[in-house]
Design an enzyme around this catalytic site. Structure first.
Site, short mmCIF file in Angstrom:
data_model
loop_
_atom_site.label_atom_id
_atom_site.label_comp_id
_atom_site.label_asym_id
_atom_site.label_seq_id
_atom_site.Cartn_x
_atom_site.Cartn_y
_atom_site.Cartn_z
N SER A 91 -5.48 -3.02 -1.60
CA SER A 91 -4.37 -3.94 -1.33
C SER A 91 -3.00 -3.28 -1.45
O SER A 91 -2.00 -3.86 -1.02
CB SER A 91 -4.44 -5.13 -2.30
N LYS B 189 0.38 -5.01 -8.05
CA LYS B 189 1.15 -5.51 -6.91
C LYS B 189 2.61 -5.03 -7.04
O LYS B 189 3.02 -4.54 -8.09
CB LYS B 189 1.13 -7.04 -6.85
#
EC number: 3.4.21.89
Length: 259
Positions: free
Chosen positions: A61, A102
């Protein structure tokens, strides 16, 4: 007796007490180098263990910044130290209750939306996200303007088409945001494979101060310097011994002085 000849070998210098190689001073300097090297080497590792935490990233991701399976070093920080553009490790029960990695794109008080002209917009400013895969838009689909509550963060993965991030939690009570207190660390470097330090996300500079890199470069320099001193100091004895043996062989091969 007048016809008697006597052979004498002239004394030679260069023994362990006088020559620079194998001398007492050299031995002391060698020991000092080893001791200092151990302090730097072990001190660097100890400092790193206190400041950094290693993680293995299981998903893609954050590609291309961090690929699946990469080993990262993340600096232990308080959530209040996090800035826009930082890549952080956090844990939130409503997401997965497991460490996740993230990028922070907005902080408390910011407005964030996407996408106009294929770019993310924070506080009305289009953000140049140079860390995204080339040719990809800031998001696969638009999302409405979100006002980030105080003390919270809005986070996205760099691989926007393959990231379960704040956009997947927009219907949650906190509109996909995460509390600053949920942050455990800020990623400083990808150490395996050796991609080096993460670049500063300059696209956020117009919105406020960016975070500074952690002390990883200094820690690495201390460890390397310590290793060099330990190896160099430890090599002094064998080198001095070989040099002394070589000099002894040369001395025995030379003709004796005759008187």
């Amino acid at each position: 007796m007048g016809g008697e000849s006597m052979t004498h070998t002239a004394p030679r210098s260069g023994g362990t007490g006088s020559g620079p190689v194998g001398s007492r001073t050299g031995q002391r300097l060698s020991g000092l180098a080893v001791a200092l090297g151990l302090v730097l080497f072990l001190g660097g590792f100890a400092w790193g263990a206190v400041v950094y935490r290693p993680y293995t990233v299981p998903t893609s991701s954050m590609t291309p910044t961090i690929d699946a399976g990469d080993r990262i070093l993340a600096q232990r920080v308080d959530g209040g130290e996090v800035r826009r553009g930082d890549v952080v490790v956090f844990k939130d029960a409503t997401w997965a209750n497991a460490p996740m990695v993230k990028r922070v794109v907005a902080v408390g008080g910011d407005t964030v939306s996407c996408c106009q002209d294929g770019k993310l917009k924070v506080n009305g400013k289009e953000i140049d996200e140079t860390y995204l895969p080339k040719g990809t838009p800031a998001e696969m689909s638009n999302f409405p303007t979100v006002t980030v509550p105080k003390g919270r963060l809005f986070l996205l993965g760099d691989e926007r088409g393959n990231s379960v991030d704040s956009t997947a939690h927009l219907t949650d009570a906190a509109s996909g945001t995460v509390a600053r207190s949920a942050v455990d660390a800020r990623v400083d470097s990808v150490v395996w494979p050796m991609k080096g330090m993460l670049e500063r996300p300059t696209g956020f500079e117009a919105l406020g101060t960016l975070s500074s890199p952690g002390p990883l470069r200094t820690i690495t320099a201390l460890v390397i310097a310590g290793a060099v001193l330990v190896l160099g100091g430890g090599a002094y004895g064998p080198v001095a011994k070989r040099t002394g043996a070589s000099r002894a062989r040369q001395a025995s091969a030379e003709p004796a002085d005759v008187r």
